[in-house]
Design a protein around this motif. Structure first.
Motif, PDB file in Angstrom:
ATOM      1  N   ALA A 172     -11.065  22.831  26.975  1.00 16.95           N
ATOM      2  CA  ALA A 172     -10.049  23.788  27.415  1.00 16.95           C
ATOM      3  C   ALA A 172      -9.202  23.213  28.548  1.00 16.95           C
ATOM      4  O   ALA A 172      -7.978  23.437  28.599  1.00 16.95           O
ATOM      5  N   CYS A 173      -9.834  22.470  29.459  1.00 16.75           N
ATOM      6  CA  CYS A 173      -9.085  21.854  30.560  1.00 16.75           C
ATOM      7  C   CYS A 173      -8.037  20.883  30.035  1.00 16.75           C
ATOM      8  O   CYS A 173      -6.888  20.869  30.493  1.00 16.75           O
ATOM      9  N   TYR A 174      -8.411  20.056  29.054  1.00 20.29           N
ATOM     10  CA  TYR A 174      -7.464  19.088  28.510  1.00 20.29           C
ATOM     11  C   TYR A 174      -6.331  19.782  27.745  1.00 20.29           C
ATOM     12  O   TYR A 174      -5.183  19.329  27.795  1.00 20.29           O
ATOM     13  N   VAL A 175      -6.654  20.865  27.045  1.00 23.34           N
ATOM     14  CA  VAL A 175      -5.629  21.558  26.259  1.00 23.34           C
ATOM     15  C   VAL A 175      -4.657  22.310  27.163  1.00 23.34           C
ATOM     16  O   VAL A 175      -3.437  22.299  26.929  1.00 23.34           O
ATOM     17  N   THR A 176      -5.174  22.971  28.187  1.00 24.31           N
ATOM     18  CA  THR A 176      -4.342  23.873  29.002  1.00 24.31           C
ATOM     19  C   THR A 176      -3.729  23.231  30.234  1.00 24.31           C
ATOM     20  O   THR A 176      -2.916  23.856  30.908  1.00 24.31           O
ATOM     21  N   ARG A 177      -4.092  21.986  30.528  1.00 27.79           N
ATOM     22  CA  ARG A 177      -3.556  21.306  31.723  1.00 27.79           C
ATOM     23  C   ARG A 177      -2.864  20.000  31.309  1.00 27.79           C
ATOM     24  O   ARG A 177      -3.367  18.912  31.555  1.00 27.79           O
ATOM     25  N   PRO A 178      -1.695  20.093  30.657  1.00 31.28           N
ATOM     26  CA  PRO A 178      -0.986  18.891  30.212  1.00 31.28           C
ATOM     27  C   PRO A 178      -0.317  18.181  31.387  1.00 31.28           C
ATOM     28  O   PRO A 178      -0.227  18.708  32.504  1.00 31.28           O
ATOM     29  N   HIS A 179       0.161  16.951  31.130  1.00 32.49           N
ATOM     30  CA  HIS A 179       1.102  16.344  32.067  1.00 32.49           C
ATOM     31  C   HIS A 179       2.354  17.228  32.071  1.00 32.49           C
ATOM     32  O   HIS A 179       2.672  17.884  31.066  1.00 32.49           O
ATOM     33  N   VAL A 180       3.075  17.211  33.177  1.00 35.24           N
ATOM     34  CA  VAL A 180       4.283  18.037  33.284  1.00 35.24           C
ATOM     35  C   VAL A 180       5.415  17.188  33.866  1.00 35.24           C
ATOM     36  O   VAL A 180       5.243  16.536  34.895  1.00 35.24           O
ATOM     37  N   VAL A 181       6.556  17.211  33.184  1.00 32.61           N
ATOM     38  CA  VAL A 181       7.756  16.525  33.677  1.00 32.61           C
ATOM     39  C   VAL A 181       8.819  17.584  33.937  1.00 32.61           C
ATOM     40  O   VAL A 181       9.254  18.273  33.002  1.00 32.61           O
ATOM     41  N   SER A 182       9.214  17.718  35.191  1.00 36.31           N
ATOM     42  CA  SER A 182      10.237  18.694  35.554  1.00 36.31           C
ATOM     43  C   SER A 182      11.358  17.981  36.293  1.00 36.31           C
ATOM     44  O   SER A 182      11.318  16.769  36.515  1.00 36.31           O
ATOM     45  N   ALA A 183      12.366  18.729  36.679  1.00 35.51           N
ATOM     46  CA  ALA A 183      13.498  18.128  37.385  1.00 35.51           C
ATOM     47  C   ALA A 183      13.089  17.595  38.753  1.00 35.51           C
ATOM     48  O   ALA A 183      13.712  16.662  39.271  1.00 35.51           O
ATOM     49  N   ASP A 184      12.046  18.166  39.351  1.00 34.67           N
ATOM     50  CA  ASP A 184      11.660  17.794  40.706  1.00 34.67           C
ATOM     51  C   ASP A 184      10.501  16.820  40.780  1.00 34.67           C
ATOM     52  O   ASP A 184      10.406  16.044  41.737  1.00 34.67           O
ATOM     53  N   GLU A 185       9.589  16.867  39.796  1.00 41.92           N
ATOM     54  CA  GLU A 185       8.395  16.044  39.917  1.00 41.92           C
ATOM     55  C   GLU A 185       7.807  15.693  38.553  1.00 41.92           C
ATOM     56  O   GLU A 185       8.154  16.293  37.533  1.00 41.92           O
ATOM     57  N   ILE A 186       6.909  14.710  38.595  1.00 45.27           N
ATOM     58  CA  ILE A 186       6.074  14.374  37.450  1.00 45.27           C
ATOM     59  C   ILE A 186       4.640  14.674  37.857  1.00 45.27           C
ATOM     60  O   ILE A 186       4.175  14.236  38.909  1.00 45.27           O
ATOM     61  N   ARG A 187       3.944  15.430  37.034  1.00 41.47           N
ATOM     62  CA  ARG A 187       2.563  15.791  37.317  1.00 41.47           C
ATOM     63  C   ARG A 187       1.675  15.158  36.256  1.00 41.47           C
ATOM     64  O   ARG A 187       1.758  15.522  35.077  1.00 41.47           O
ATOM     65  N   ILE A 188       0.844  14.215  36.674  1.00 39.18           N
ATOM     66  CA  ILE A 188      -0.023  13.481  35.756  1.00 39.18           C
ATOM     67  C   ILE A 188      -1.448  13.976  35.949  1.00 39.18           C
ATOM     68  O   ILE A 188      -1.978  13.944  37.067  1.00 39.18           O
ATOM     69  N   ARG A 189      -2.088  14.408  34.843  1.00 38.73           N
ATOM     70  CA  ARG A 189      -3.409  15.040  34.966  1.00 38.73           C
ATOM     71  C   ARG A 189      -4.399  14.458  33.956  1.00 38.73           C
ATOM     72  O   ARG A 189      -4.011  13.778  33.000  1.00 38.73           O
ATOM     73  N   HIS A 190      -5.648  14.744  34.220  1.00 29.18           N
ATOM     74  CA  HIS A 190      -6.718  14.397  33.276  1.00 29.18           C
ATOM     75  C   HIS A 190      -7.705  15.557  33.305  1.00 29.18           C
ATOM     76  O   HIS A 190      -8.725  15.509  33.993  1.00 29.18           O
ATOM     77  N   GLY A 191      -7.379  16.626  32.563  1.00 31.42           N
ATOM     78  CA  GLY A 191      -8.187  17.836  32.609  1.00 31.42           C
ATOM     79  C   GLY A 191      -8.223  18.390  34.022  1.00 31.42           C
ATOM     80  O   GLY A 191      -7.216  18.433  34.731  1.00 31.42           O
ATOM     81  N   ALA A 192      -9.430  18.802  34.448  1.00 31.30           N
ATOM     82  CA  ALA A 192      -9.614  19.294  35.814  1.00 31.30           C
ATOM     83  C   ALA A 192     -10.031  18.180  36.759  1.00 31.30           C
ATOM     84  O   ALA A 192     -10.209  18.419  37.958  1.00 31.30           O
TER      85      ALA A 192
END
Length: 285
Positions: A172-192
């Motif tokens: 569930a952590c991997y499915v619901t917490r993707p990487h995010v690319v927005s106008a202000d930042e890049i958010r790189i994740r690996h689950g929780a």
């Protein structure tokens, strides 16, 4: 001194209490003086923890912290960062299960691009989940054939069921917490387990480059962070200045280049690039 003593006592008493509880639930008859002694010890440890917490809280209040900040600071001083991180993983896993069931995602603002990376992880975790279910059934049949006490079977069943729940929470952590690319930042994740937020102003370059020889989930070497999925990365982000990153158990490192994985690297690269030149063909390492 009291803080160090409280930590040491906690590490000693909790495993002892857990062992006694497992024995009692399993139907093992322990001498009453032993049970009483353990309970007195645990009570003493809890009182020591409360005293240490109060001492640190009072010190921080005298230093000017408001009550909430003082309590949070006392908790962080008393409980080691590794323990806090492990507790956080469990909590975030349970939240992610709820998000998964309700078909929602964590930390994806309107207008941002969500970059998934869960497909290969899910295949691996589903294999582990299947093995856990088979193990649960097999162990229960085996214990029944040995006429094991009901309490012992309940303990083993609880441990196996908790393992299955954790496996579902990780998915569930991997499915619901993707990487995010927005106008202000890049958010790189690996689950929780990992979460790195990078301001777009620091992004010097982004490349689509495939590497299938990564070792481990997370590796940092000479300021280069590799965040792999199934030993693979396929995107690279270079920064104009190092940023701090927190490893899963709390250690801080500084990184200037990040290699990571996306299920659809072409779409992710399109969101990452800062110019409008055609994307280069992927290279293989």
């Amino acid at each position: 001194m009291m803080l160090r003593t409280a930590r040491a006592a906690l590490y000693t008493a909790l495993p002892l209490e857990a062992g006694i509880m497992v024995l009692l639930v399993s139907g093992v008859a322990l001498p009453p003086p032993v049970v009483t002694a353990v309970e007195v010890l645990v009570l003493g440890v809890l009182l020591l923890e409360a005293a240490a917490l109060w001492q640190v809280y009072r010190t921080r209040r005298r230093g000017g912290d408001d009550p909430r900040a003082a309590l949070r600071g006392a908790y962080e001083q008393l409980v080691p960062v590794q323990v806090r991180r492990l507790m956080s993983f469990d909590a975030q896993g349970m939240v992610s299960l709820v998000l998964w069931v309700t078909r929602r995602r964590h930390g994806v603002p309107p207008g941002a691009t969500a970059v998934s990376y869960y497909r290969e992880v899910t295949v691996l975790m589903l294999g582990f989940l299947t093995a856990s279910v088979i193990e649960l059934v097999g162990v229960e049949i085996l214990l029944r054939s040995w006429h094991a006490p009901g309490g012992l079977r309940a303990v083993v069943l609880g441990i196996d069921a908790y393992g299955i729940l954790i496996a579902l929470a990780v998915i569930a952590c991997y499915v619901t917490r993707p990487h995010v690319v927005s106008a202000d930042e890049i958010r790189i994740r690996h689950g929780a387990f990992f979460d790195l937020r990078i301001p777009r102003t620091l992004v010097k370059a982004a490349r689509h480059r495939v590497n299938r020889n990564e070792t481990g989930m997370l590796r940092v070497e000479d300021g280069v962070l590799a965040l792999a999925v199934n030993s693979q990365t396929n995107l690279v982000v270079e920064l104009s200045a190092p940023v701090p990153a927190t490893r899963p158990l709390g250690r801080q490192v500084e990184v200037h280049t990040i290699r990571f994985f996306a299920d659809d690297p072409t779409t992710a690269y399109a969101a990452l690039r800062t110019d409008h030149h055609p994307a280069p063909a992927p290279t293989h390492a």
